[in-house]
Structures are given as structure tokens and as C-alpha cells.
Design an enzyme around this catalytic site. Sequence first.
Site, PDB file in Angstrom:
ATOM      1  CG  HIS A 217      -0.541   8.591   8.708  1.00  0.00           C
ATOM      2  ND1 HIS A 217      -0.753   8.925   7.259  1.00  0.00           N
ATOM      3  CD2 HIS A 217      -1.312   8.074   9.364  1.00  0.00           C
ATOM      4  CE1 HIS A 217      -2.035   8.214   7.254  1.00  0.00           C
ATOM      5  NE2 HIS A 217      -2.403   7.939   8.550  1.00  0.00           N
TER       6      HIS A 217
ATOM      7  CG  ASP B 236      -2.215  -0.931   2.752  1.00  0.00           C
ATOM      8  OD1 ASP B 236      -2.887  -1.254   3.718  1.00  0.00           O
ATOM      9  OD2 ASP B 236      -2.315   0.364   2.306  1.00  0.00           O
TER      10      ASP B 236
ATOM     11  NE  ARG C 163      -8.633  -3.086   6.973  1.00  0.00           N
ATOM     12  CZ  ARG C 163      -7.863  -2.016   7.352  1.00  0.00           C
ATOM     13  NH1 ARG C 163      -6.826  -1.709   6.516  1.00  0.00           N
ATOM     14  NH2 ARG C 163      -8.285  -1.374   8.349  1.00  0.00           N
TER      15      ARG C 163
ATOM     16  CB  SER D 148      -3.349  -0.228   6.649  1.00  0.00           C
ATOM     17  OG  SER D 148      -3.798   0.689   5.566  1.00  0.00           O
TER      18      SER D 148
ATOM     19  CE  LYS E  76      -1.153   3.960   3.142  1.00  0.00           C
ATOM     20  NZ  LYS E  76      -2.178   2.729   3.796  1.00  0.00           N
TER      21      LYS E  76
END
Length: 428
Positions: free
Chosen positions: A86, A165, A172, A187, A191
Site C-alpha cells: 500500500h 471505514d 472525515r 483506515s 482494509k
Amino acid sequence: MTWEPLSTVDIIRAKRDGGTLTGEQIDWVVDAYTRGVVADEQMSALAMAILLNGMDAVETARWTRAMIDSGERLSLRTSRPTVDKHSTGGVGDKITLPLAPLVAACGAAVPQLSGRGLGYTGGTLDKLESISGWRAGLSTEEIARQLDEVGAVVCAATPNLAPADRKLYALRDVTGTVESVPLIASSIMSKKIAEGAGGLVLDVKVGAGAFMKTEADARALAAALVGIGREHGVPTTALLTDMSVPLGAAVGNAVEVAESVDVLKGGGPADVVELTMALAREMLSLTGLSTVDPAEVLASGRGYETWCRMIAAQGGDPDAPLPSARHVREVTAESDGVLTGLDAYAVGVAAWRLGAGRARKEDPVDHAAGVLCHAKPGDRVSAGQPLLELRTNNEDTLGGALAALNGGVTIGDAGAERAPLIIDTLRS
């Protein structure tokens, strides 16, 4: 009216006053918000209290677990060891595209659930949708089958993956609470952990084109991410990488796909290759495949072969021509000298204004739009030499793109020494 065991207001007050939330409070408030029992304005207040007063490592790990438990966990049945990557996002950050098929060609399985771009940071799905026929939406069964048959899949998250999320992220975004490190970390990790990969490598960007502008902030986020991985039993590594200048030469959608294919065919910019190799080695280390050399696999062409199979498995034609822009404008050097600055944020905003990105989630993108960087900081340039190439299908966007670049491209007598691409590595 259904009776609820806890009070939302009490939980808000506890965090407002600097207290530590209990596991029971966290589990209940995340679940209740997902069910619609906790109102948006109440979760907004709690998110602001978390932004201002923070959460410790135990709270953050529990918050992450609660968000995971709000939906399904993928069951990735494959004979290969699984590992994911990620990135926190940047300008020209196309690394997922060459990385996923390369690591798969090395023997691992890479389930990459990705997103779309918003603002000046590009989205992996937008880039891949430049390819004729390619589709992002896959069922859980299709994801598992492709992982088993190809070894890599890059697609959209399934609707039931961490729904808490998805709901909280949208809130947010409009309440000024995006910057909270515990909420960012939970967050991302909710995932990724729900995705079910056996290991995770994180690319935490630092600099003008990154969400985290300072090394201190990026390091704090990386530490939080690695800590959550450790608490949840997922081996996790985070690399801090420089995003003060665009990564590679291409910024956009189709142009980044073309650059990624070039890397898989043995070419491409040195910085893209360097980061791809570094992340690949970390991913292979987490899967027990550290004896496999990704550079040798890349040179053999197996990474490119896996790319073609991965694209074809999702309906895409890897041999189809990519979209090309109707309008091209060059930005040239105004004087002789050394390119001393190429601000990643300025280039990212220029690409966005050309149509490569979106201001709202529902906006379309121009897959042909983008920026090509013909020079990077440290290069000697001559007056009139092309530095950047702006591409778009809407000529009216060129003025805004040029304005975004004002002050972002600088030429001097000598260039300062550039920071290393890979700043540090944190491991769980």
C-alpha cells in the site's frame, strides 16, 4: 426504539477530555455508527476529539479491529504465500502496476485492492481503466480464482470490506479530520487486514507531493501502521520514500501505464525501477521467498508476461493502443543552467487540472491527460529545451495547468544534492 448499552455522548466526552477509550466503547461506537445509530454529527465530534487528543497504540489497534469486524474478511485460498503493498499516495506513483505482476512472477500471490484518485494524487484504478476493456469490479470468487491462476489481481475493494471505514472516511473528508494519524492508520490497515494477505509492505511518502509533508509526520504514521500490523499478527514493513519531486517521468493515467509497461520490459526511469525493486524485495522477504532475485525475474521477461495475463484476466487487452491526447503543450527552459526544482505538488495539480484527476468522486477523468517530465532536478538544461509536456483532450485546461506550474520549476547555477529516494525502513 432498540436499547443500546452505551452512550455516544459519554464516549465523545471521554475523548474530548483526553481520556482513553475502552475496548467496549470502541467496539460499540464503530458498530453503532455503521448501523446508523450514531449520527454523523456525533461521529464528527468524536473524530475531532481523536484528532485533537489522539489515540494510543492499544486504542488504535482496537479501532482497526472494530472496523474490520464491520464487514467481511476475504478468504484467499491459494497455494502461494500472499503479500500486499500500500502507498500513501503521491505524484507519478504508478509502482503498483509493475510491482504486483513482478512479485507474482517471483512466486507470491498479490491481492491488491486499490482505489481511485481524488485531487492531485492519482488512483491506480483510473490508470488501469486507460486499458481497453479492463474492469475494476470483481467478485470475491473472481479475485480468489485470479490469484490462484495468475498470482496477481489489482481491483476495487468489495462492497462489504470494512464498510465502517468507507462511511467514516467520507465523513472525515468533509469535517477537517483527515489528518488524524490514528484514523489514517486504522483506515489503511482495516482494509488491508480484512483483505487477508499474509504480509504487508507500506510505502509512506514524504515531501511536497505527499500527504505527509515532513519526515517526522511520515515516520509517526509509518510507526502507527507497523504497530497495527504487529498487533493483528500481520508481518508489516514500512518504507519512508521521497515525494518532493514526481516519481518517474509520467504523471497521469495512460502515460503512467505506458511507463509501467516500459519498466516491465526492462526499461523505464531509474527511480521507478529502484523503488519497484526495493518494495519487491521486502514483499518477497515477508513471504519467505527472499532467495528469489526480482531483478533477474524482471530481466527474464516473466514480470511482463504476468502483467499481460493479469490484464487479460480482467477483460483488458494488453496490446491495445493507449488513449492519446488531442492537445499537447511544451514547457521550455527560460535560461541555461541546472534544473534545481521540480515541485511534485505543482506537477500533480497541473496534471489534475489537465483532466487526469477529479475534484469530486463522481467526476470523470481524461485518461489521456497528464504531464511528461523531460528533465529532473540536477539535470543541466539549455534555454528553449523542453522540460515538461502537458497533454489533454480539453484545450481550455492548459491555462490552469500552466498557472499551477508557476514557481514549481526552477533553474539555477547549480543543483542541491537530492535526498535519497528511500529514506528509511521500519519493520514489525
